[in-house]
Design a protein around this motif. Structure first.
Motif, PDB file in Angstrom:
ATOM      1  N   PHE A  62      -6.632 -16.376   8.913  1.00 25.97           N
ATOM      2  CA  PHE A  62      -6.237 -16.957  10.196  1.00 25.97           C
ATOM      3  C   PHE A  62      -6.995 -18.258  10.459  1.00 25.97           C
ATOM      4  CE2 PHE A  62      -5.630 -12.373  10.721  1.00 25.97           C
ATOM      5  CZ  PHE A  62      -4.319 -12.332  11.165  1.00 25.97           C
ATOM      6  N   ARG A  63      -6.333 -19.185  11.133  1.00 30.60           N
ATOM      7  CA  ARG A  63      -7.000 -20.379  11.641  1.00 30.60           C
ATOM      8  C   ARG A  63      -7.696 -20.038  12.965  1.00 30.60           C
ATOM      9  NH1 ARG A  63      -2.160 -22.752   9.463  1.00 30.60           N
ATOM     10  NH2 ARG A  63      -2.665 -24.426   7.988  1.00 30.60           N
ATOM     11  N   THR A  64      -8.734 -20.800  13.270  1.00 31.41           N
ATOM     12  CA  THR A  64      -9.460 -20.584  14.516  1.00 31.41           C
ATOM     13  C   THR A  64     -10.162 -21.873  14.924  1.00 31.41           C
ATOM     14  OG1 THR A  64     -11.175 -19.249  15.603  1.00 31.41           O
ATOM     15  CG2 THR A  64     -11.530 -19.808  13.295  1.00 31.41           C
ATOM     16  N   ASP A  65     -10.502 -21.971  16.198  1.00 34.04           N
ATOM     17  CA  ASP A  65     -11.328 -23.073  16.692  1.00 34.04           C
ATOM     18  C   ASP A  65     -12.818 -22.726  16.663  1.00 34.04           C
ATOM     19  OD1 ASP A  65      -9.152 -24.715  17.208  1.00 34.04           O
ATOM     20  OD2 ASP A  65      -8.895 -23.933  19.247  1.00 34.04           O
ATOM     21  N   LEU A  89     -17.946 -20.831   8.408  1.00 39.90           N
ATOM     22  CA  LEU A  89     -19.038 -21.159   7.486  1.00 39.90           C
ATOM     23  C   LEU A  89     -18.783 -22.405   6.648  1.00 39.90           C
ATOM     24  CD1 LEU A  89     -20.089 -17.656   6.078  1.00 39.90           C
ATOM     25  CD2 LEU A  89     -21.367 -19.104   7.673  1.00 39.90           C
ATOM     26  N   ILE A  90     -17.704 -23.141   6.910  1.00 36.83           N
ATOM     27  CA  ILE A  90     -17.429 -24.286   6.032  1.00 36.83           C
ATOM     28  C   ILE A  90     -18.480 -25.379   6.167  1.00 36.83           C
ATOM     29  CG2 ILE A  90     -14.961 -23.870   5.893  1.00 36.83           C
ATOM     30  CD1 ILE A  90     -14.534 -26.120   7.901  1.00 36.83           C
ATOM     31  N   ASN A  91     -19.204 -25.409   7.283  1.00 39.93           N
ATOM     32  CA  ASN A  91     -20.258 -26.411   7.458  1.00 39.93           C
ATOM     33  C   ASN A  91     -21.654 -25.814   7.317  1.00 39.93           C
ATOM     34  OD1 ASN A  91     -18.326 -28.430   8.068  1.00 39.93           O
ATOM     35  ND2 ASN A  91     -18.240 -27.742  10.205  1.00 39.93           N
ATOM     36  N   ALA A 132     -14.458 -11.560   6.678  1.00 41.64           N
ATOM     37  CA  ALA A 132     -15.161 -12.744   6.182  1.00 41.64           C
ATOM     38  C   ALA A 132     -15.157 -13.843   7.235  1.00 41.64           C
ATOM     39  CB  ALA A 132     -14.517 -13.260   4.903  1.00 41.64           C
ATOM     40  N   SER A 133     -16.280 -14.518   7.372  1.00 48.05           N
ATOM     41  CA  SER A 133     -16.445 -15.553   8.390  1.00 48.05           C
ATOM     42  C   SER A 133     -16.066 -16.939   7.873  1.00 48.05           C
ATOM     43  CB  SER A 133     -17.891 -15.566   8.878  1.00 48.05           C
ATOM     44  OG  SER A 133     -18.787 -15.511   7.789  1.00 48.05           O
ATOM     45  N   VAL A 134     -15.093 -16.960   6.970  1.00 52.05           N
ATOM     46  CA  VAL A 134     -14.550 -18.208   6.430  1.00 52.05           C
ATOM     47  C   VAL A 134     -13.232 -17.842   5.770  1.00 52.05           C
ATOM     48  CG1 VAL A 134     -15.602 -18.035   4.130  1.00 52.05           C
ATOM     49  CG2 VAL A 134     -15.183 -20.301   5.129  1.00 52.05           C
ATOM     50  N   LEU A 135     -12.344 -18.796   5.576  1.00 51.97           N
ATOM     51  CA  LEU A 135     -11.116 -18.511   4.845  1.00 51.97           C
ATOM     52  C   LEU A 135     -11.440 -18.019   3.437  1.00 51.97           C
ATOM     53  CD1 LEU A 135      -9.069 -21.677   5.887  1.00 51.97           C
ATOM     54  CD2 LEU A 135      -8.730 -19.334   6.731  1.00 51.97           C
ATOM     55  N   GLY A 140     -11.580 -21.013   9.741  1.00 54.37           N
ATOM     56  CA  GLY A 140     -10.736 -19.838   9.677  1.00 54.37           C
ATOM     57  C   GLY A 140     -11.555 -18.621   9.295  1.00 54.37           C
ATOM     58  N   PHE A 141     -10.905 -17.489   9.236  1.00 53.74           N
ATOM     59  CA  PHE A 141     -11.572 -16.251   8.841  1.00 53.74           C
ATOM     60  C   PHE A 141     -10.541 -15.339   8.208  1.00 53.74           C
ATOM     61  CE2 PHE A 141     -10.065 -15.741  13.131  1.00 53.74           C
ATOM     62  CZ  PHE A 141      -9.642 -14.423  13.244  1.00 53.74           C
TER      63      PHE A 141
END
Length: 525
Positions: free
Chosen positions: A298-301, A305-307, A352-355, A368-369
């Motif tokens: 899912f996408r999210t605002d 963890l990508i940064n 998971a706290s990232v795609l 995302g997650f």
């Protein structure tokens, strides 16, 4: 030609444990043959960085044959190729499985492997930050700790599961396994605590332990009916490393059966096809099992963890052992029942706290997650077979994911639970849209088709040299003296959960079997 008492093939999750335990006796000479090298890459030790290890020279990078239950897709099967093996590139989740797994093994003939009999070995390894109790130990080499990240996206999964009516569980390795909660991790001060860190490195200074790295095992040398050593290629030269007591294969569920077959131990007809003389006709490689999972993305605002790999977060990890880089990515999850009549769970969720998509290889280019189910009790069975008689050829691997009605029913039931959780307030409030496609509807055919095209391995292969089929309950290969297999390939069935902790337990128990010690002695160590 070097000679040792014990020659261990593989310095991974099991081999590192055995090397440490057997070399505790200064009068015993132990050699470990490892195809990879030392675990020096920083991505190994930074928890959130483990996906960066996929498809590098630290990954065996196997692929399955076309999977008939997945529309002919090949599954990506990453495996660690360095000190610590898969414990150096997994998600660090410490799950033992369910009491029913081990009691089922014992009931089927694996004498000595009931839950009550293996629990002391789990406890012996463990140094649990929560302290000792009836289920957990302290003072062992392996640090087991609560995660230090508590990412809000993983926390949202827990809230949504609770809103859907699922109970919380603060210890999946305690009295009961069912429910949702935070996973305990094999981490020490926020960094990975692999079996290399916990067991192998502290033992490397012992003069009686030798590790031969960047060394490929070609075959077990068998003289008459006894294993006497291992033919090893290192620096372009093949030599025999001799074992005066035992050869012990700890190469994993794909490589251990391959090595046995190259040594003439396996299905006779298959070996003859490659011109390999048959030493023992055994069903090596058969009965392969794994957990298959499917993750909704899912996408999210919400910041994911990508940064995470910022200079500030790196400094936080170094100085305080916490922050986003200490995340194991799949911080939360749980165990579910696909039907109310089941005594033990048959589904496991990871959040998971990232795609996490395209077999974990897809780039996370936006916030995302992901979360979704894996089938814990597969009835599908696969096989590991030879591709070539060359030792450097990858084995042929076929898992037969989702080829039985039971497995298809379970993954569909799990996806319906995932969709139910996604619809709860805690999730719906942070989801801005699907990432990629999702099941076209909640109908059985649409969900099944989506899981077949989007699912992947949970990286838990087992049972290709199973107790009762290839080895006896003391892990000795049938009809070949002084040869054992000690890794997840000996599991009669795949346990309900992540397989690293059961592999470590197996090596702890094997050390006692080899040395003639008892479980009662193990429980106090």
């Amino acid at each position: 030609m070097a000679t040792y008492d014990y020659v261990i093939v593989g310095a991974g999750s099991a081999g590192s444990v055995l090397a440490a335990r057997l070399s505790e006796d200064p009068g015993v000479r132990v050699a470990v043959i490892e195809a990879g090298g030392p675990d020096t890459a920083p991505e190994i030790h930074i928890p959130a960085a483990f996906p960066q290890l996929f498809k590098t020279d630290l990954d065996w990078d196997f692929d399955s044959d076309p999977e008939p239950g997945l529309g002919g897709r090949r599954a990506v099967l990453s495996r660690g190729r360095m000190f610590g093996g898969c414990s150096s590139m997994n998600a660090m989740i410490y799950i033992r499985g369910n009491r029913a797994d081990y009691d089922g093994w014992a009931a089927a003939g694996a004498t000595g492997w009931s839950y009550a009999e293996v629990l002391p070995y789990f406890r012996r390894s463990e140094d649990n930050q929560r302290g000792a109790d009836a289920y957990h130990g302290v003072g062992g080499p392996l640090t087991v700790s609560d995660g230090r990240s508590e990412h809000p996206l993983c926390s949202a999964f827990l809230r949504a599961a609770e809103q859907a009516g699922y109970k919380t569980n603060d210890d999946f390795n305690g009295a009961t396994q069912s429910g949702v909660g935070r996973y305990q991790l094999t981490q020490r001060d926020g960094m990975r605590c692999s079996t290399a860190v916990a067991f192998l490195h502290p033992a490397l200074g012992r003069p009686n332990l030798t590790v031969l790295s960047s060394a490929r095992a070609h075959r077990v040398v068998i003289e008459g009916s006894r294993a006497t050593g291992v033919a090893v290629e290192r620096n372009g030269t093949v030599e025999v490393v001799r074992a005066e007591r035992e050869v012990i294969l700890c190469a994993g569920a794909y490589e251990s059966p391959k090595l046995l077959m190259l040594s003439g131990i396996g299905p006779a007809a298959d070996l003859a096809a490659f011109g390999i003389d048959v030493v023992r006709d055994l069903p090596v490689g058969q009965g392969l099992q794994d957990h298959y999972m499917a993750l909704l993305n899912f996408r999210t605002d919400v910041e994911s963890l990508i940064n995470a790999a910022s200079p500030e977060n790196a400094a936080l990890l170094r100085s305080q052992g916490r922050g986003p880089l200490s995340s194991n990515i799949a911080e939360t999850g749980g165990f579910f029942h696909s039907s109310d009549d089941l005594e033990a769970p048959d589904l496991q969720f990871h959040a998971a706290s990232v795609l996490f998509h395209q077999d974990g290889l897809g780039a996370a280019t936006e916030h995302g997650f992901a979360f979704g189910p894996g089938v814990l009790t597969p009835t599908s069975r696969g096989a590991v077979t030879l591709r070539s008689a060359r030792p450097d050829a990858a084995p042929r691997i076929l898992h037969n994911y989702l080829t039985t009605p039971e497995d298809r029913d379970r993954i569909v039931a799990g996806m319906r639970i995932a969709l139910e959780i996604a619809a709860q307030r805690a999730m719906a409030s942070i989801i801005t849209g699907p990432f990629g496609d999702a099941p076209a509807s909640d109908s059985y055919p649409d969900i099944l088709a989506w899981t077949q095209s989007h699912g992947q391995t949970l990286y838990h292969p087992t049972s290709s040299c199973a107790i009762g089929a290839v080895v006896d309950p003391e892990l000795r290969v049938f009809d070949v003296a002084d040869l054992r297999v000690v890794d997840a390939s000996v599991f009669p069935t795949v346990p309900r959960g992540n397989t690293n902790a059961p592999t470590i337990m197996t090596a702890e128990k094997a050390a006692d079997l080899i040395l003639g010690r008892t479980a009662s002695a193990a429980s106090t160590r």
